[in-house]
Design an enzyme around this catalytic site. Sequence first.
Site, PDB file in Angstrom:
ATOM      1  N   CYS A   1     -71.251  86.280 131.613  1.00 58.97           N
ATOM      2  CA  CYS A   1     -69.810  86.401 131.411  1.00 58.97           C
ATOM      3  C   CYS A   1     -69.376  85.465 130.375  1.00 58.97           C
ATOM      4  CB  CYS A   1     -68.997  86.322 132.585  1.00 58.97           C
ATOM      5  SG  CYS A   1     -67.235  86.526 132.597  1.00 58.97           S
TER       6      CYS A   1
ATOM      7  N   CYS B   1     -63.548  79.592 132.470  1.00 60.35           N
ATOM      8  CA  CYS B   1     -62.857  80.135 133.721  1.00 60.35           C
ATOM      9  C   CYS B   1     -63.775  79.231 134.838  1.00 60.35           C
ATOM     10  CB  CYS B   1     -63.302  81.528 133.970  1.00 60.35           C
ATOM     11  SG  CYS B   1     -62.913  81.990 135.677  1.00 60.35           S
TER      12      CYS B   1
ATOM     13  N   CYS C   1     -66.551  80.743 138.647  1.00 59.71           N
ATOM     14  CA  CYS C   1     -67.912  80.657 138.757  1.00 59.71           C
ATOM     15  C   CYS C   1     -68.333  79.170 138.375  1.00 59.71           C
ATOM     16  CB  CYS C   1     -68.748  81.819 137.884  1.00 59.71           C
ATOM     17  SG  CYS C   1     -68.316  83.442 138.511  1.00 59.71           S
TER      18      CYS C   1
ATOM     19  N   CYS D   1     -64.642  90.523 133.780  1.00 55.97           N
ATOM     20  CA  CYS D   1     -65.213  89.699 134.597  1.00 55.97           C
ATOM     21  C   CYS D   1     -66.431  90.422 135.333  1.00 55.97           C
ATOM     22  CB  CYS D   1     -63.930  89.295 135.563  1.00 55.97           C
ATOM     23  SG  CYS D   1     -64.693  88.360 137.099  1.00 55.97           S
TER      24      CYS D   1
ATOM     25  N   GLN E   1     -64.986  91.040 154.545  1.00 55.65           N
ATOM     26  CA  GLN E   1     -65.954  90.495 153.863  1.00 55.65           C
ATOM     27  C   GLN E   1     -66.047  90.685 152.417  1.00 55.65           C
ATOM     28  OE1 GLN E   1     -68.240  88.548 155.208  1.00 55.65           O
ATOM     29  NE2 GLN E   1     -67.872  88.845 157.319  1.00 55.65           N
TER      30      GLN E   1
ATOM     31  N   PHE F   1     -64.025  86.214 167.598  1.00 55.02           N
ATOM     32  CA  PHE F   1     -63.382  86.190 166.392  1.00 55.02           C
ATOM     33  C   PHE F   1     -63.604  87.636 165.521  1.00 55.02           C
ATOM     34  CE2 PHE F   1     -64.367  81.765 167.323  1.00 55.02           C
ATOM     35  CZ  PHE F   1     -63.070  81.162 167.177  1.00 55.02           C
TER      36      PHE F   1
ATOM     37  N   GLU G   1     -59.810  88.345 169.268  1.00 53.57           N
ATOM     38  CA  GLU G   1     -59.330  87.972 168.022  1.00 53.57           C
ATOM     39  C   GLU G   1     -57.869  87.226 168.229  1.00 53.57           C
ATOM     40  OE1 GLU G   1     -58.056  86.915 164.365  1.00 53.57           O
ATOM     41  OE2 GLU G   1     -60.162  87.658 164.669  1.00 53.57           O
TER      42      GLU G   1
ATOM     43  N   CYS H   1     -69.513  81.005 157.689  1.00 51.70           N
ATOM     44  CA  CYS H   1     -69.193  80.948 156.098  1.00 51.70           C
ATOM     45  C   CYS H   1     -69.306  79.481 155.945  1.00 51.70           C
ATOM     46  CB  CYS H   1     -67.814  81.559 155.961  1.00 51.70           C
ATOM     47  SG  CYS H   1     -66.517  80.899 156.672  1.00 51.70           S
TER      48      CYS H   1
END
Length: 416
Positions: free
Chosen positions: A69, A75, A78, A152, A252, A279, A299, A373
Amino acid sequence: MTETRPPKTPQPDPAERGEVTIESVTHHGMGRTADGTLVPRVLPGEVVRLEADGPKVVTPAPERVAPPCRHFKACGGCAMQHASDGFVADWKAGIVATALKAQGIEGEIASVETSPSDSRRRAKLAGRRTKKGAIVGFHARASDTVIEVPGCRLLRPGLVALIPALERITALAASRKGEVGLTVTDSEAGPELHVETDKDLTEALRIELPEVAREAGLSRLVWADEIVAELAPPAQAMGRARVVPPPGAFLQATREGEAALLARVRAAVGNAARVVDLFAGCGTFALPLSETAEVHAVEGEASMLAALDRGWRGTPGLKRVTTEARDLFRRPLLTDELSRFDAAVIDPPRAGAQAQVAELSRAQIPVIAMVSCHPASFARDAKSLIESGYSMEPITVVDQFRWSPHVELATRFTLR
């Protein structure tokens, strides 16, 4: 006659030339020198010269590649586009392994599943007004400066194509010096836009915004907490079901990443007849699993459970799915409530699920599929399960946030 050679000119030490060697890369993607100096966009083993406008690589590492990119240097979206895919995969696997070792766990990494470039179906952009109109993009690294990102390589092309419309909406939503958040989400009916702004929704805006949404091909436009235009329900596929998440609901980041996580969860649950999904969100795992098992989805956000329930009721052939709105941090499901299930799926936020994992440990559910995560909170929760008699199977690392420090994973725990 003896040949006389001129004396060699002493070569200055690299340190005297302002050069340093990169010893390692941190879990945030920053290179670290021997004295602890952090340097962006470098790789282990590289010799770099530290200059005012950024590091200059004197001796590149074999893993260095040309960033795909053109915005990478400016930027902040990333961190690792200068590294080969193999290096990034090993680095992310190493982040997980390091987190486990900090808890005294020797875990095995089975594979790293990396989403392709141009695949993010959801992202949050920033918008600012300018003298000539507006600018939309990602923030520069460690800065509130907004960098334009046409072309992008993270986002799905349809979301990149929205940028002109986002600039128009920014001009309407932002104060002269303020900033707006623009969360774009791809859906089967077209992109959805959620505008985060403090600006009041005036009658003039109520008239103009639906027209902007129509011209941009948006499925739904949300202004702060209010839906101002819904031209078509922004449905998401969750197994055979179609779910319309409420504004701001978790999703996701890529379809490929979701598929990798779901495959690992399916394999972990196996032929379990009764599954509890903790969750559960809008049904990422609960709805596909209901094709073969009865599922109880728990949840904290009632609106997400309502979307899950509508998706289930609208899909013939699924087994029974029940829902329960409950704050699992304050009120985890207790041992006697968990005892009726053959398997559990748990996908907590970044903080992990310490209280709920403690109850799972006591309940001794035969199989637990865990998705995370955040490697550090995962390692803490994994230690609790292992100390309670569970074995942890090899871990699948899922890289949905390509070239970033973000890491996701999935694995299976079984009773020894």
